[in-house]
Structure formats: structure tokens, C-alpha cells
Design an enzyme around this catalytic site. Structure first.
Site, mmCIF file in Angstrom:
data_model
loop_
_atom_site.group_PDB
_atom_site.id
_atom_site.type_symbol
_atom_site.label_atom_id
_atom_site.label_comp_id
_atom_site.label_asym_id
_atom_site.label_seq_id
_atom_site.Cartn_x
_atom_site.Cartn_y
_atom_site.Cartn_z
ATOM 1 N N ASP A 1 1.261 -5.256 13.049
ATOM 2 C CA ASP A 1 1.263 -5.770 12.296
ATOM 3 C C ASP A 1 0.780 -7.047 11.668
ATOM 4 O O ASP A 1 1.988 -7.718 11.146
ATOM 5 C CB ASP A 1 1.272 -4.712 10.337
ATOM 6 C CG ASP A 1 0.839 -5.081 8.711
ATOM 7 O OD1 ASP A 1 -0.350 -5.792 9.150
ATOM 8 O OD2 ASP A 1 0.863 -4.384 8.292
ATOM 9 N N ASP B 1 9.092 -6.096 7.584
ATOM 10 C CA ASP B 1 8.133 -4.240 7.384
ATOM 11 C C ASP B 1 8.050 -3.901 9.074
ATOM 12 O O ASP B 1 6.564 -4.875 10.263
ATOM 13 C CB ASP B 1 6.974 -4.665 7.104
ATOM 14 C CG ASP B 1 5.989 -4.011 6.571
ATOM 15 O OD1 ASP B 1 6.653 -2.339 7.454
ATOM 16 O OD2 ASP B 1 5.265 -3.262 5.870
ATOM 17 N N MET C 1 17.885 -3.002 3.430
ATOM 18 C CA MET C 1 18.123 -4.144 4.012
ATOM 19 C C MET C 1 18.404 -5.104 3.712
ATOM 20 O O MET C 1 18.239 -5.097 2.266
ATOM 21 C CB MET C 1 16.730 -4.201 5.280
ATOM 22 C CG MET C 1 15.623 -4.899 4.752
ATOM 23 S SD MET C 1 13.973 -4.453 5.332
ATOM 24 C CE MET C 1 13.241 -3.547 4.347
ATOM 25 N N ASN D 1 3.819 -10.492 6.461
ATOM 26 C CA ASN D 1 5.270 -9.763 6.715
ATOM 27 C C ASN D 1 6.039 -11.162 7.980
ATOM 28 O O ASN D 1 6.755 -10.849 8.658
ATOM 29 C CB ASN D 1 4.992 -8.906 7.682
ATOM 30 C CG ASN D 1 4.115 -7.997 7.368
ATOM 31 O OD1 ASN D 1 4.960 -7.277 5.871
ATOM 32 N ND2 ASN D 1 3.375 -7.106 7.901
ATOM 33 N N SER E 1 0.798 -1.238 0.370
ATOM 34 C CA SER E 1 0.217 -0.215 0.312
ATOM 35 C C SER E 1 0.368 2.117 -0.428
ATOM 36 O O SER E 1 0.538 3.005 -0.567
ATOM 37 C CB SER E 1 -0.935 -0.429 1.133
ATOM 38 O OG SER E 1 -0.016 -0.565 2.853
ATOM 39 N N LYS F 1 12.892 -1.245 -0.325
ATOM 40 C CA LYS F 1 11.252 -0.619 -0.480
ATOM 41 C C LYS F 1 11.855 0.729 -0.573
ATOM 42 O O LYS F 1 12.568 2.216 0.162
ATOM 43 C CB LYS F 1 10.918 -0.784 0.967
ATOM 44 C CG LYS F 1 9.341 -0.540 1.270
ATOM 45 C CD LYS F 1 9.103 -1.226 2.216
ATOM 46 C CE LYS F 1 8.821 -0.593 3.785
ATOM 47 N NZ LYS F 1 8.330 -1.061 4.982
#
Length: 438
Positions: A288, A306, A245, A293, A140, A158
Site C-alpha cells: 500500500d 501500516d 504499537m 504510511n 477506511s 489502532k
């Protein structure tokens, strides 16, 4: 984070007006679909409610497509709805909403290159031996690319979608308006505190420098843990909207449904033990529970990805959960309900209105903590009865109550871990895991 993104890139609308126009078109289309569906139902002699008309597959498809194109806060809220309410919605709606988790559209390469030029400066390509322009994952708020640096470091990078931060507040307000107008949410609920918290949480998730700090903290906390892998941070390439990362190979945790019973039990045990450490030891929780994840590497270790939704757990809340779990272990229903009210699950109105129903719901909810031996998370009958009992309470608008925000986030994580253990059909000795913390 969603894997296997669609190969067709789709530019992210960045301007406020272009995003607002999409919401306007979305609302108009939903209303048109509802009117058409209403005419069909009336012709059949039925009197549908507004909720029935709005929650149709046609509208779900429309919402899914528009939120997927908007990305950012709009898509994030759609994903949260699909995760947290999936079992409560009709199957066709759940399937369609699930696409928001599974089919995020990546940025086209031109938009990606422009974004990285702004963040790293022109000529950034010289730092890499290889940079894959096709993302390995899209979600998202950003998408993930694999890259190999000149000195041989294999990275997952990311990259945040353009305009996400600027759009958070207005997107949250627009989605809330859609929900309110639809009649899906009771008018008695004061959404203001939840909306403020949603905005704060999303702004934090969009701050990759903050996420980098939490990635490093969890890496240190779990450095000696043989059951977990946390990717190492590449600080020199990290910016507030780029997070670099180490790339850690692993398969999706859901794929473990085909593993042996012993392996499925072990994975769920590892996840529950980490959850308890976050709550009672670290005072810090990744809230989350999106299945994506978590990955499982070749050695069977759980790879944690994440950390954007990481938040501190107030000591008083941890103590509240300790009291709740201790009461469950002691089979003390009265103490459990008292602890739950202190945590903020409900207020005095629920107990006064239906004490017997509340007790029955807690008998179900506390099942994993009762009895010796492993609890069978694959027993869907327990979850179904709990859901039905919870829906009975949810439909009684006289006792509608929004728990404190910290409680909501902890429950989101607890529910997600329960859901994953259930998906794996795991059997876990929950009492044994809990004992050291009580």
C-alpha cells in the site's frame, strides 16, 4: 492512513440492511444526477456518453460522502480508485475523490468506548495514565488513538470500526455492481478473480493479529537499518481488531517538498532501495503506497506505518522483474517486452495489434533505468507521455487484459513510489541502486 480526521464523529453503519440501504440510495441518486445532466447536455445539442453522465462532480460528491460514512471495504475501494486513477480523471473528480483519503470521519466516543469494552473488557481505562479519545488519524478500516500506559509507554492504538469484517464481502460486491452498471468498466473484463482477491486482501487487512506479525517481521528485517524506523509492537494490548504499537513522532513525507534538493533525493533513494529489498531480498512487500504510511522523523529517518497490505512475493515474479530491469539496463527493448509479457502486463493480443505502440510505451516506462547519472522524477513530461500512451491502450477494449493479482499489487507499490518521488521532484541514480540486484 489519513491524518487530521474531522472532529465530528459519525457512527459506522454496522448492520447489513443499513449498509445495503445506503448503497441503494447511492445508486438511485447517481441515476437521478445522470438523467438531469443528460437532459442539460441534450438541450445544448450534445450527445453525451453514459460514462460522461456518471462521472460528474455531483456524483463524485455523492459517492464520496456515502463511502466515507460506510467506511470499511466500500471506502477502501474508493480510496484505491482515487490513488490509482487520480491522474487519469478530470481534476475536479480527482480533488473530490482525494477527500476519501483525507477526511475519514471518526467514530463518536460512545461507539469507541463500547468497542474497547468488547475487546479489552470493562475497566480497560485503568491500564492507562492517559488515553486520547480524539483520534490522531482515521482511515477506511480503523482509527488511531494515542495513549500513555501506567508504566510510561507512549502508544499508537489502532481500533477497527465495528462491523467492518462482516461487511467486506457484500460491500465489495455492491461497489463492483455500481462500477459495472455505470459502464465505466468494459463488459469484456472478468471481474470475478479481482473481486475474490479484493475480498481476500481486505479480510487480511482487517486482521490486526496478522498485521502485528508483519510489523514485527519488518521490525526485525530493518533493525540495523539506519534509514528506517518501524514502531515496536505492544503484543499484550493487541487483538484481532486492536493493534497497539509504539508512537513514533514524525512529519508527513509530502511536507518534504520544501526540503533541499539533496534531502529530497535522499528520501526517494531510501524508498526505492527499500522497495528493491522487499522485491529481491525479503520476498515480502508492504503493497500500500499511500503517502500517509510514510513519515519522516527529526533525524531524517523514514518511519514506516501500516503493514496491513503486506504480502509474500513469489520467487518467479521477483525473477520476472529482475529480467525486466536487466533488459532495461541493457537497453534491450525486445527482452523487456518479453519479460513484461511473462510477468503478465499484457497478452499476445496487444503485441499483435500494435507492436510499435507497445515499444514506444516501454521506451517511456523504462526511462528511469536508462543512461548514466540520476533520473529526474520531477520531469512530468515523461509521466504525461506514458499516461497518454497507456490510455490509448486502455481505450482499445479488444486488448483489455487483467494482469495476475500479485503483479497488480507489486505495480501498485512501484507506481506509488514513483508518484512520491515525482511529488518530491527527486533525482535518483536508479541504475546504481539496481546494479547489486541484477
Amino acid at each position: 492512513m489519513s491524518h487530521a480526521p474531522s472532529s465530528r464523529g459519525l457512527p459506522v453503519p454496522t448492520g447489513r440492511l443499513s449498509r445495503l440501504a445506503r448503497f441503494g440510495g447511492l445508486a438511485t441518486g447517481i441515476a437521478g444526477n445522470a438523467l438531469a445532466e443528460g437532459a442539460v447536455q441534450l438541450a445544448k445539442g450534445r450527445r453525451p456518453t453514459m460514462g460522461d453522465l456518471l462521472l460528474t462532480p455531483a456524483n463524485a460528491i455523492r459517492v464520496t460522502e456515502q463511502l466515507a460514512q460506510l467506511r470499511g471495504a466500500a471506502m477502501k475501494i474508493g480510496q484505491l480508485m482515487s490513488m490509482d486513477a487520480g491522474d487519469l480523471l478530470p481534476p475536479e473528480l480527482s480533488d473530490i475523490l482525494a477527500r476519501l483519503r483525507a477526511d475519514a470521519r471518526p467514530m463518536p466516543p460512545v461507539q469507541l468506548t463500547a468497542a474497547l469494552n468488547r475487546r479489552w473488557g470493562r475497566g480497560w481505562e485503568d491500564r492507562f495514565h492517559r488515553f486520547d479519545m480524539t483520534p490522531v488519524a482515521a482511515a477506511s478500516i480503523g482509527q488511531v488513538h494515542r495513549a500513555l500506559t501506567r508504566d510510561g509507554r507512549d502508544l499508537a492504538i489502532k481500533v477497527q470500526y465495528p462491523g467492518v469484517r462482516r461487511s467486506i464481502d457484500s460491500d465489495v460486491d455492491n461497489v463492483a455492481t455500481l462500477l459495472k452498471v455505470s459502464g465505466v468498466l468494459p463488459r469484456e473484463i472478468d471481474l470475478a478473480p479481482l473481486l475474490a482477491e479484493a475480498k481476500r486482501q481486505l479480510h487480511e487487512e482487517a486482521d490486526y493479529a496478522r498485521e502485528a506479525d508483519h510489523l514485527a517481521r519488518f521490525g526485525a528485517l530493518l533493525a540495523d537499518d539506519p534509514d528506517h524506523v518501524v514502531p515496536g509492537l505492544c503484543a499484550e494490548l493487541t487483538r484481532p481488531d486492536v493493534l497497539a504499537m509504539d508512537y513514533v513522532d514524525g512529519g508527513p513525507v509530502e511536507a518534504m517538498t520544501g526540503a533541499s534538493q539533496a534531502e529530497r533525493d535522499r528520501i526517494a533513494t531510501v524508498m526505492i532501495r527499500l522497495l528493491l529489498r522487499e522485491l529481491f531480498d525479503f520476498g515480502l512487500m508492504q503493497t500500500d503506497p499511500n503517502f500517509a504510511n510514510y513519515r519522516v522523523d527529526a533525524a531524517g529517518r523514514l518511519v514506516l506505518l501500516d503493514f496491513g497490505a503486506t504480502r509474500a512475493i513469489p520467487p518467479a515474479l521477483a525473477e520476472g522483474y529482475r529480467a525486466l530491469m536487466r533488459a532495461a539496463m541493457n537497453d534491450d527493448r525486445h527482452a523487456a517486452i518479453q519479460a513484461a509479457e511473462t510477468i503478465g502486463f499484457f497478452d499476445h493480443r496487444a503485441r499483435a495489434r500494435d507492436a510499435e505502440g507497445l515499444e514506444a510505451m516501454f521506451d517511456l516506462a523504462l526511462a528511469p533505468f536508462r543512461g548514466e547519472g540520476p533520473f529526474d522524477f520531477g520531469d512530468t513530461a515523461v509521466a504525461a507521455r506514458l499516461r497518454d500512451r497507456g490510455m490509448t491502450f486502455a481505450q482499445d477494449r479488444a486488448v483489455w487484459h487483467v494482469p495476475p493479482v500479485d503483479t497488480l499489487f507489486v505495480q501498485r507499490k512501484l507506481g506509488g513510489v514513483y508518484l512520491l518521488a515525482s511529488r518530491l521532484k527527486s533525482r535518483v541514480e536508479v541504475r546504481r541502486l539496481l546494479a547489486p540486484w541484477l
